[in-house]
Each structure stands twice: as C-alpha cells, then as structure tokens.
Write a protein that holds these residues in place. Sequence first.
Motif, mmCIF file in Angstrom:
data_model
loop_
_atom_site.group_PDB
_atom_site.id
_atom_site.type_symbol
_atom_site.label_atom_id
_atom_site.label_comp_id
_atom_site.label_asym_id
_atom_site.label_seq_id
_atom_site.Cartn_x
_atom_site.Cartn_y
_atom_site.Cartn_z
ATOM 1 N N TRP A 5 3.470 -1.142 2.803
ATOM 2 C CA TRP A 5 2.955 -1.571 4.190
ATOM 3 C C TRP A 5 2.271 -0.447 4.686
ATOM 4 O O TRP A 5 1.104 -0.623 5.237
ATOM 5 N N ASN A 6 2.839 0.663 4.720
ATOM 6 C CA ASN A 6 2.146 1.724 5.500
ATOM 7 C C ASN A 6 1.254 2.557 4.689
ATOM 8 O O ASN A 6 0.919 3.777 5.171
ATOM 9 N N SER A 8 -1.749 2.292 2.837
ATOM 10 C CA SER A 8 -3.255 2.379 2.999
ATOM 11 C C SER A 8 -3.905 1.245 3.852
ATOM 12 O O SER A 8 -3.522 0.132 4.046
ATOM 13 N N ASN A 9 -4.977 1.836 4.797
ATOM 14 C CA ASN A 9 -5.481 1.004 5.593
ATOM 15 C C ASN A 9 -6.370 0.081 5.020
ATOM 16 O O ASN A 9 -6.799 -1.213 5.429
ATOM 17 N N TYR A 11 -5.538 -2.063 2.727
ATOM 18 C CA TYR A 11 -4.669 -3.455 2.475
ATOM 19 C C TYR A 11 -4.913 -4.293 3.561
ATOM 20 O O TYR A 11 -4.799 -5.488 3.341
ATOM 21 N N TRP A 12 -5.332 -3.864 4.675
ATOM 22 C CA TRP A 12 -5.368 -5.050 5.900
ATOM 23 C C TRP A 12 -7.018 -5.502 6.192
ATOM 24 O O TRP A 12 -7.718 -4.426 6.310
ATOM 25 N N SER A 16 -7.009 -1.180 9.135
ATOM 26 C CA SER A 16 -5.874 -0.014 9.887
ATOM 27 C C SER A 16 -4.472 -0.853 9.631
ATOM 28 O O SER A 16 -4.425 -2.110 9.590
ATOM 29 N N ILE A 17 -3.397 0.075 9.620
ATOM 30 C CA ILE A 17 -1.988 -0.479 9.538
ATOM 31 C C ILE A 17 -1.601 -1.296 10.508
ATOM 32 O O ILE A 17 -2.080 -0.923 11.890
ATOM 33 N N ALA A 40 7.782 -0.812 10.059
ATOM 34 C CA ALA A 40 6.365 -1.711 10.214
ATOM 35 C C ALA A 40 6.669 -2.486 11.602
ATOM 36 O O ALA A 40 7.819 -3.058 11.840
#
Length: 66
Positions: A5-6, A8-9, A11-12, A16-17, A40
Amino acid sequence: MHGDWNGSNSYWSKSSIPVYNDEVIIPSNSNLTILTGTTAVCKNIDVQYGAVFDVQAGAILSIKTP
C-alpha cells in the motif's frame, strides 16, 4: 495494482499514497498488502470482487469515515 500500500505513488490514481480524506477503490485484478509495522489511512475503501487485500498482523488500517 500489486504490492505494498505504501510502496509506490504510482499505484494510486492521484499519484500519491492515500490520506485520511481519500476514497480508495481496490480493483478486481489487484493484490495489495499493508505490511507489518506500517499504517494506511483513507476516508473509505471499496475492495472489489476478485481483489486480494491483506492487512498483515501488526499493520494498521485506519478508515476515517465521518
């Protein structure tokens, strides 16, 4: 979306996370983990059918729905 979840930016969708006011959707082809010792946060979360979502022991998922 595969990994931490934390991790890589990229992924979103907002690049950004997620933070406390973000609405998170984990698509059906995803495999996402919140790793032990990490936290998270999000406003709400929708884990779609077929997604794998794991909150490991010692990890924290905080959903800040008003």
